[in-house]
Each structure stands twice: as C-alpha cells, then as structure tokens.
Design an enzyme around this catalytic site. Structure first.
Site, PDB file in Angstrom:
ATOM      1  N   VAL B  15     -42.217  16.405 -49.690  1.00 55.36           N
ATOM      2  CA  VAL B  15     -43.229  15.180 -50.023  1.00 55.36           C
ATOM      3  C   VAL B  15     -43.124  13.987 -49.403  1.00 55.36           C
ATOM      4  CG1 VAL B  15     -43.313  15.752 -52.485  1.00 55.36           C
ATOM      5  CG2 VAL B  15     -41.520  14.302 -51.952  1.00 55.36           C
ATOM      6  N   GLY B  16     -42.013  13.813 -48.580  1.00 55.16           N
ATOM      7  CA  GLY B  16     -41.961  12.566 -47.570  1.00 55.16           C
ATOM      8  C   GLY B  16     -40.873  12.829 -46.430  1.00 55.16           C
ATOM      9  N   GLU B  17     -41.169  11.970 -45.441  1.00 61.65           N
ATOM     10  CA  GLU B  17     -39.852  12.014 -44.607  1.00 61.65           C
ATOM     11  C   GLU B  17     -39.743  10.450 -43.848  1.00 61.65           C
ATOM     12  OE1 GLU B  17     -40.296  14.789 -41.508  1.00 61.65           O
ATOM     13  OE2 GLU B  17     -38.735  14.199 -40.428  1.00 61.65           O
ATOM     14  N   GLY B  18     -38.599   9.974 -43.816  1.00 57.54           N
ATOM     15  CA  GLY B  18     -38.240   8.561 -43.487  1.00 57.54           C
ATOM     16  C   GLY B  18     -37.277   8.856 -42.371  1.00 57.54           C
ATOM     17  N   THR B  19     -36.882   7.587 -41.792  1.00 59.46           N
ATOM     18  CA  THR B  19     -35.883   7.841 -40.495  1.00 59.46           C
ATOM     19  C   THR B  19     -34.648   8.416 -40.705  1.00 59.46           C
ATOM     20  OG1 THR B  19     -36.065   5.387 -41.000  1.00 59.46           O
ATOM     21  CG2 THR B  19     -36.578   6.244 -38.729  1.00 59.46           C
ATOM     22  N   PHE B  20     -34.459   8.220 -41.976  1.00 60.98           N
ATOM     23  CA  PHE B  20     -32.814   9.111 -42.218  1.00 60.98           C
ATOM     24  C   PHE B  20     -33.040  10.132 -43.090  1.00 60.98           C
ATOM     25  CE2 PHE B  20     -32.352   4.137 -42.102  1.00 60.98           C
ATOM     26  CZ  PHE B  20     -31.707   4.180 -41.171  1.00 60.98           C
ATOM     27  N   ALA B  21     -34.048  10.436 -43.632  1.00 59.97           N
ATOM     28  CA  ALA B  21     -33.818  11.354 -44.724  1.00 59.97           C
ATOM     29  C   ALA B  21     -35.326  12.060 -44.925  1.00 59.97           C
ATOM     30  CB  ALA B  21     -33.532  11.124 -46.011  1.00 59.97           C
ATOM     31  N   LYS B  38     -33.010  14.466 -51.613  1.00 58.04           N
ATOM     32  CA  LYS B  38     -33.161  13.706 -50.258  1.00 58.04           C
ATOM     33  C   LYS B  38     -32.118  14.225 -49.362  1.00 58.04           C
ATOM     34  CE  LYS B  38     -32.820   8.916 -49.131  1.00 58.04           C
ATOM     35  NZ  LYS B  38     -32.713   7.489 -49.737  1.00 58.04           N
ATOM     36  N   ASP B 131     -31.314  -5.077 -50.492  1.00 59.57           N
ATOM     37  CA  ASP B 131     -32.722  -4.572 -49.905  1.00 59.57           C
ATOM     38  C   ASP B 131     -33.507  -4.417 -51.008  1.00 59.57           C
ATOM     39  OD1 ASP B 131     -34.323  -3.917 -48.037  1.00 59.57           O
ATOM     40  OD2 ASP B 131     -33.741  -1.735 -47.606  1.00 59.57           O
TER      41      ASP B 131
END
Lengths: 346, 310
Positions: B15-21, B38, B131
């Site tokens: 469902v999604g992709e970030g910089t870390f995971a 994750k 954060d």
C-alpha cells in the site's frame, strides 16, 4: 401603481419626469425617499429623517432598496433576518423535539416583541441579543457556516433530482421504443421460424417468446444512488439516556505516586544545572528533573506482573488500568554520584 | 520461532513505500483482523538495522494505549525486519487537506483530546516522540486517533545528556530546537501539538517555514519575538541568530481575528501550548484538564467523526 407611489415625498419629483428614479428606505424608520434626496441630505453625515414628525437620526450607508411594497412586511423580514442570524441553533443540538420547538417559539416571540413591543421591551431584548451574540460568537459562526453548507447541499440535491428526472424520462422513452422493436422482431422471428423450421408450431412459439423475454429483462434500468452528505445523517439522540461525564484522561489518570517531590535536595550534581544557562534556556527546571528521576526510580513498583499475565491469559487484559511500567532498570539510574534524598510517603 | 511468528500473518497487498520501509496490508490468520506490515528496507547501515526501526520497535513495545499505534509483532524475513502494526487507513493530514470535509468545533476538540491523551501516556513513560505532525497522527477505521512513527523517539535524557536539536519536522519544530538547544524537555512535543491545533482550526499550516532561517522568522511573526527577560538564556543558545526581526506578541484580539471560530478557552489552551519559553509551556497533564475540553461543544463522539471508514 398609484400616483403617490411614483412621487418622492421629500422633493416631490415624479417618475414621469425622471424614469430612473429609485426609492430607498432606512431600516430605522422605513420612510421612503428618492435616491437623489438621500445623496443630497445625508452627504455630510447623519441627519434626522426629513419626514414630518420623525425624529430618527439616519445614516446614508444604512439606506436600502425596499423589496416588499408593504413596509410592515419589509420590517419583519429585516428583523427576522437579524434574529435568525444570532439565534441559529440547530435541531440536533437539542435533546428532544419539544426543546427545539420551544426554541423556535422563543425566536418567534423575540421577533414579535421587536416589532410590536414597547420601547423598553425592545431595548431590553436588543441588548439581550447583543450580549448573547458576543458570548456565543464562535458557535454562531460555526452554525451559520453549517447552514450555508446545508443550503448548498440542498441546491445540489435539487439539481441532481432534476437531472435524474430528465434521465428517467429519456430512459423510459428509449425503453418503450426498444420494447416495440423487440416485439416486432419477435413476430418476424416467429413467422420466419414457422416458415423454415419443421419443428412443432407450439414449441417454436414458446422458444421465441422465451428469447424475447430474456432480451427485455436484460435492459434493466440502473439508478444511481443519491449522493449523501454527512450533514444529512440525522443524529438520533435518546433524550432519556444521559451522556457519560467527560473524563479528560479517559479513566487513565496517573495513579498517585509513591513519592513526593521535595523543593530542595542536598544534591551536588543536578542542582548546579539549574544555574547553567544552556539548561535554563532549554526549559530545564529542577522540580521537573527531580520528579523525573524519582519516577524512574519507582518505575515498576506496585506492578504485579503475575496478576497482569493472568488477566491477559483470561482475555480481559485492561492495558490502561494497570500502573505504568517500563523495562527500565531502576538500578542503573541510582548512580552513586546522584545523592537524591527520597522520602517515600508509604 | 521466527517462522512461527511470520506464519501468523498474511501479506496481501503493497500500500505504500517510504524512504525507510515498505508497507503492506494483511490479515492476522487466527482472528482475521486487518493488520499492516512495515518491512524495513536494508539501509546504508552496514552493520545492523536502521536506527529508526530500532527506536520504533523499542518504544512501541513499551506503549500500550488507545491513542498510540499498537505494535502487534516483530519478525525477520531474511535480512529484512518486519513490524506487524495495527491497520490505520487514514491520517490527519489527509483529512485537513480534504476540502470536502467540514470540521466542526467538536471534531477538532475530539482529535486534540485523543492526541493529547496519547502524548500524555508517552511522556509519563518518559518517552519523547520528537516528530509529531498531522501526517503522523493516524485515524483508525472506527475514527480513533493514534500517534504513530516513533522513528525519532527517545528516552527522556538523564541530566547532562546532550541531545540533537535537529529533530521534528520543521513546521512543527519548537523555538528552542530552532535555536539549537541541546538540553530540551517534553515541551517540544507539546509545541508540535499546539501547531497541529492551529492547523486543525485553519486547515492550513500555521508556520510553514521554507528553511530553518525562515522558520524562525515565521515563528516570531506568529507568536512574537521573545526577549531575554521572558526567556532567560535565550540569546546564549548555540544557534540563536545574530539579528532577529522584532515582532510584537499577538494580542487576544489579534488571535481571535486569526482563529475566528475558536472559543476563548480554545485560544487559551493554544497559547499555553505554544508558549515560546519551554519552561512556561503547559505539560500534557495540565493541557488535558484545560477548560477547553469541558466547555460546550463536547468532543464529537467517535461514531460521528469524519475520517472513519467503518
């Protein structure tokens, strides 16, 4: 239109001579005069009304075009607008329908008083409304916003219905045409089959009818669902059932600590930090620092892991009700250099 | 044992992709409960796992609260570490940006209440989040708000421990962090919450600085320029700029203009949460007992909040 309706009561000029003439009224007294009179008389600030016997002081910027011929109606519309813009509570803010009806009644009473009451009554009510407006400004603005939103949605709904009706009509016409065509096609088919096939006549007829039925049922009318807005989902309220009282911590307030933070400790490590400018500027306070260190030291005390595990096994784990614990090792924090005098209250 | 943990969950869809995971949705096989997995990417860290993943796992294991994301399990698949988390489809940023949704006063209050409750729990476990932003406040299918992303979280420091001031997304960064303070307090999280409060009321970020210098200017413009008397030690902070623009503190009248729909108690809480001097800023505990939460209108009930998907 009557003769005097077209003559300005102040300058006596008539519409016959000046077809562009416009009449204006001021909501202070609703006396009529023409636009050029307004410009002429009120150019240098507020003046009393030029009508005989009227003592009201009028301002130019308050003049407006009269919408209704009857001044009484015009007046009531103005008053109603003013009252409704302040007393704008919504039905779902009331517990029962009776409460809401009583509120509507109150609005009507207020409007009536403002129109027909004595001067004192009017004065008192105006002040009351002003005070209410000042106090509940935020709610009033929010409710007005909501009302606008609802009006917009209502408009959208109407447009949608119109469109839908038109579409339905077109669809019905189309269907009628298609049905007629099918009927004719079936007839042709029947004749054709009867002429060419050597099957039994009644079975042919049955067969043709079956396919015709299939075809007509395939033309289903598909309706779109009405778009919904959450402002339309009426909140059902059970008036008899009281709401749960507000609990800021959701029933999870910190259990009383086993220690009490003292104002002063005989301490040579942390105390000097309070005089360090870098610590000060970062928001460091001695009291908070001591409280935190003590809390760390007391972490996990009063927690019975055995009971907690048992509760979890039985499936009724209540994560929020148990005292706070972390796996922080309290021993690590009791460095010999930190001479914190703990006076436990237990 | 690791494989046994892994077998408890299915991985259905990315469902999604970030910089870390990379994030997948799946199900807990036994209960059919929807979950999110994750999967931490192999980063530049030559030895061991990404620092933020370690932080996240370390702290989420400790916290169990209705308003903090639940870490259900952890397992590894080959070199990659996977965290099994509660499934939370929406976040507050998405709701703020969705102009079709109108926020009522009670909605904002309900979200603030849930966020403050969650943060209060973190703080009493002596965890700094560092954060907080609308993007990290997730909404569960039932409408519950949950604090997520503990990748920058940290145990509250022991006295004399230095911490890095380059934490928190810039727009939500407290002034002491902007000035490079190395000894800061849980008040940095409260500041972020205060700015989220403003953003919920305005539907726009309140201090959207373009860079660190601009952020200081925008913060002063919004809250006034503090003086050495109001905030002792301010000018000796490492990154305090040599020259600052002087702005007056906004009056109550001015604030009412900026937040036309806010009540007086609401503005009072907002001001207390965004006090420039961190020593004067409210704690979560004080914030929760503010009059704002008890006055009319009540916080909206979960079942009526926008953003729920059930």
């Amino acid at each position: 239109m009557s003769e005097d309706g077209d003559i300005c009561p102040i300058c006596k000029s008539s519409r016959y001579l000046n077809p562009d003439m416009k009449f204006l009224v001021n909501p202070q007294c609703y006396h009529k005069m023409c636009e050029s009179c307004v410009d002429r008389l009120f150019a240098y600030g507020p003046v009393t009304c030029p009508h005989n016997g009227c003592e009201k002081i009028l301002r130019k910027n308050k003049f407006k075009t009269q919408i209704f011929e009857d001044v009484a109606v015009e007046k009531e519309v103005d008053v109603r607008q003013r009252v409704m813009s302040v007393m704008n509570k919504r039905e779902d803010e009331f517990d029962t329908l009776n409460d809401y009806n009583a509120y509507l009644e109150k609005i009507e009473d207020s409007i009536f008083t403002l129109l027909n009451g004595t001067a004192d009554e009017k004065d008192a009510l105006t002040k009351e409304i002003e005070a209410y407006e000042k106090e509940h400004k935020a709610e009033i603005i929010a409710n007005n916003k909501l009302r606008d939103e609802e009006d917009k949605y209502e408009q959208q709904k109407e447009d949608w219905m119109k469109e839908q009706r038109k579409a339905n009509y077109l669809m019905a016409v189309e269907e009628q045409r298609a049905a007629q065509e099918d009927k004719e096609a079936a007839k042709r088919e029947l004749v054709h089959q009867l002429a060419t096939s050597n099957k039994d006549a009644s079975s042919i007829e049955q067969n043709v009818q079956k396919t015709a039925l299939k075809r007509s049922s395939a033309r289903t009318v598909n309706f779109q669902p009405m778009p919904t807005s959450r402002y339309f989902e009426k909140v059902k309220k059970e008036s008899s059932k009281p709401e749960t009282p507000f609990t800021p911590f959701n029933g999870d307030r910190q259990i009383p600590a086993l220690f009490e933070v003292q104002d002063h400790y005989d301490d040579k490590v942390i105390e000097p930090l309070a005089h360090d400018i870098q610590h000060q500027a970062g928001g460091f306070t001695l009291k908070a620092a001591y409280a935190r260190i003590l809390q760390q030291a007391f972490f996990g005390l009063g927690v019975d892991v055995q009971t907690e595990l048992l509760a979890e096994e039985n499936g009724n784990s209540n994560g929020t009700a148990v005292p706070v614990k972390t796996e922080e090792d309290p021993v690590k924090l009791e460095e010999p250099s930190i001479q914190v005098k703990v006076e436990s209250t237990v | 044992m690791n494989d046994a943990v892994m077998a408890k969950y299915t991985k259905d869809k990315k469902v999604g992709e970030g910089t870390f995971a990379v994030v997948y949705v799946g199900k807990q096989v036994k209960t059919d409960r929807k979950i999110a997995i994750k999967q931490i990417k192999e980063g530049e860290f030559k030895d061991g796992v990404d620092m933020s993943a370690i932080r996240e796992i370390k702290f989420l294991q400790e916290i169990r609260h209705a308003n903090v994301i639940e870490l259900i399990d952890v397992f590894t698949a080959g070199p990659r570490l996977s965290m099994v988390l509660e499934f939370l489809p929406t976040d507050l940023e998405g709701l703020i940006k969705d102009t079709k949704i109108l926020f009522r006063l009670g909605d904002v209050k309900a979200w603030m209440l849930m966020a403050t409750r969650g943060l209060h729990h973190c703080h009493r476990l002596q965890i700094l989040h560092r954060d907080l932003k609308p993007n990290n406040l997730l909404i569960s299918p039932t409408g519950e708000l949950k604090i997520a992303d503990f990748g920058l979280a940290r145990q509250m420091p022991n006295p004399k421990d230095k911490m890095t001031p380059t934490v928190v997304t810039r727009w939500y960064r407290a002034p002491e962090l902007l000035f490079g303070a190395r000894y800061y307090t849980p008040a940095v999280d409260v500041w972020s919450l205060g700015l989220i409060f403003a953003e919920l009321m305005l539907r726009l970020p309140y201090c959207p600085g373009e860079d660190d210098i601009d952020q200081i200017d925008k913060t002063f413009r919004a809250f006034g320029t503090p003086t050495e008397e109001e905030w002792p030690g301010l000018t000796s902070l490492p990154a305090y700029p040599k020259t600052v623009n002087k702005y007056p503190h906004p009056s109550v009248q001015e604030l009412k203009m900026r937040f036309s729909a806010a009540t007086e108690n609401g503005l009072e809480l907002f001001q207390a949460m965004t006090e420039l001097n961190p020593a004067d800023r409210v704690s979560c505990e004080e914030a929760l007992t503010a009059d704002y939460f008890t006055e009319f209108p009540r916080p909206t009930k979960l079942a009526e909040l926008p953003g729920r998907t059930e």
